[in-house]
Design an enzyme around this catalytic site. Structure first.
Site, PDB file in Angstrom:
ATOM      1  N   MET A  11      39.254  34.634  44.141  1.00 49.38           N
ATOM      2  CA  MET A  11      40.139  35.488  44.928  1.00 49.38           C
ATOM      3  C   MET A  11      40.715  34.747  46.133  1.00 49.38           C
ATOM      4  O   MET A  11      41.895  34.909  46.471  1.00 49.38           O
ATOM      5  CB  MET A  11      39.365  36.730  45.401  1.00 49.38           C
ATOM      6  CG  MET A  11      39.101  37.711  44.285  1.00 49.38           C
ATOM      7  SD  MET A  11      40.629  38.450  43.672  1.00 49.38           S
ATOM      8  CE  MET A  11      40.980  39.548  45.042  1.00 49.38           C
ATOM      9  N   LYS A 184      35.645  52.014  46.349  1.00 44.36           N
ATOM     10  CA  LYS A 184      35.479  50.853  45.479  1.00 44.36           C
ATOM     11  C   LYS A 184      33.985  50.519  45.335  1.00 44.36           C
ATOM     12  O   LYS A 184      33.519  50.174  44.254  1.00 44.36           O
ATOM     13  CB  LYS A 184      36.248  49.644  46.028  1.00 44.36           C
ATOM     14  CG  LYS A 184      36.207  48.468  45.062  1.00 44.36           C
ATOM     15  CD  LYS A 184      36.997  47.260  45.536  1.00 44.36           C
ATOM     16  CE  LYS A 184      36.934  46.150  44.491  1.00 44.36           C
ATOM     17  NZ  LYS A 184      37.444  44.872  45.000  1.00 44.36           N
TER      18      LYS A 184
END
Lengths: 308, 308
Positions: A11, A184
């Protein structure tokens, strides 16, 4: 303006590559020697939705010297304190620090190293993979939700949101980012931990009536502790969201399964179910499902992770 | 006097062989075709502490016709109702039925098929293995604890105790056999279920501080529900006993691991942790650890057991 990516795994490389492509000055920070050497020698190889060899600066965190305008934190959860210690020399009064780690409670850690008005919390559903050192593969699309921890940090948060949008990263400045972070984490805290311990796919977990009962109990516990933390999640809406996410991820082994079962690495359980169980103790309420699965994951770590 | 062994796996064969050797008339009952044919053709092969080929009668339960004086129940827990249905024709008013199954709550099932004064409950720590059809291997030593379910059955219970002792099976007539049954179930309910789900040995489970916390929580739940059922187990003494048993079994994968993980067979979880969780619901108390591990084991069954 100088942006550091603190933690340049899959990421971090995605964000670094996209920011550099939009003409931001970016430095990647990481501790993986092979990865650093490969990028220093040949540049970062980007494949997938972008195909490019990019000449990007990368170094160990302790080697960084130029003061940071922005730091985007992208370490694994358990590596965060060490990273923040190693980059103290580039943080000054004007440095803004953006946290995009998975899991819960990172603001409590960051506060110990960074003035509160300089902290911007965020959550992202972008994904990326590292096929090998120096090589990031990009697929799919995503978005980012951001909000400064204090109202006084809003302007800086909006500037960073704009910078990320110029890099095509679909950022939105939020009014309630902590809810988005909990949402999340709740998805991860249901499917990641159980699929890791039960060695099954998301689809296999959710196809079972026993699996659904487990999921529902864990969601109830997340919602209860979020409420005590001042974050209002609607229990039924949360369940709908988790079940919808599960349908899309049915064929996948979640990241905790990849970490623990496939690669025998430590997990982020203490920042998901383990965080909920720890907070429950503080509030003197019971979250036995989060507590039990946390212990099971740690037990599997003690069996599978070498030099644990 | 005619004794049937209802369920002639490893333990049923041990008891059948030892009773036959002490000149009791014994008939084995089982449903495994290969096992039946092998014993009918070549006799039962006994190896280990006894080495002998024994000419023993064996048939399917539904084929038995001679009225039983004694029936020793040795099925897997989930096969018990079917077995009791299949042997109705050999049970009469004088037949005494001895239950030596693992797990909890079997008296509730047997009561539906046998007059209460004819039921003798028991527990044994003898072991045995079946290397193949028609072949039982005996090792180690053991004992049996027995007690009639009603005081009026005591005389019959003592006669059976004597018969088992003549066969060298170390039986004791007990004043509180249900406590002994719960003690063994609590040992199984801690190590069997967790080693199966976590795919580890008893020693690996107990070497972990997380494992010990899990064990302690499960023991607390067993002790709480036993108390509500009128069976007094001392919590600390129970923990000492489980931990001592674990030391001796350190290198072993418990039987539920063998059933579920190694042989992909259904488990007895509903008669261990599942029984505690079910009773907890009736009493409206919480036993979340027993509840969660029961669901996990059933989920693994749905993944691993064919034709489930």
């Amino acid at each position: 303006m100088l942006t550091y990516i603190a933690g340049s795994g899959a990421m971090g490389c995605r964000f670094g590559a996209q920011l550099a492509q939009s003409n931001q000055k970016v430095v990647l920070l990481d501790n993986w020697d092979e990865h650093i050497q490969k990028i220093q020698k040949d540049g970062l190889k980007v494949t997938g939705t972008i195909e490019k060899e990019m000449n990007l600066s990368i170094m160990r965190p302790s080697e960084a010297t130029d003061p940071a305008d922005y730091i985007i934190l992208f370490t694994k959860a358990m590596q965060l304190p060490k990273m923040l210690e190693d980059i103290q020399q580039i943080i000054n009064e004007d440095t803004k620090v953006v946290c995009l780690l998975n899991g819960l409670g990172h603001e409590e850690v960051i506060r110990q190293y960074v003035p509160e008005h300089s902290i911007i919390m965020g959550v992202t559903v972008w994904t990326a993979s590292l096929p090998g050192p120096g090589h990031v593969h990009l697929a799919g699309t995503g978005e980012i939700n951001l909000q400064s921890l204090l109202p006084s940090g809003e302007e800086a948060g909006r500037v960073i949101t704009e910078m990320l949008n110029k890099a095509g990263l679909n950022a939105t400045y939020e009014s309630d980012v902590l809810s988005a972070i909990w949402r999340k984490a709740c998805v991860n805290g249901t499917m990641n931990s159980n699929c890791a311990v039960l060695d099954c796919t998301v689809g296999e977990l959710f196809a079972s009536s026993n699996g659904k009962e487990i999921i529902d109990s864990i969601i109830d516990e997340f919602v209860e502790i979020a409420e005590l933390e001042g974050i209002s999640l609607d229990d039924q809406e949360m369940k709908d969201y988790v079940y919808q996410t599960a349908v899309k991820a049915a064929d996948h082994y979640p990241s905790m399964h990849q970490d623990l079962i496939q690669n025998n690495r430590l997990t982020e359980i203490d920042y998901l179910n383990g965080y909920v169980a720890r907070k429950a103790q503080e509030y003197e309420v019971e979250t036995p499902y989060c507590e039990y699965i946390t212990k099971m994951v740690h037990l599997k770590e003690s069996l599978l992770v070498k030099d644990n």
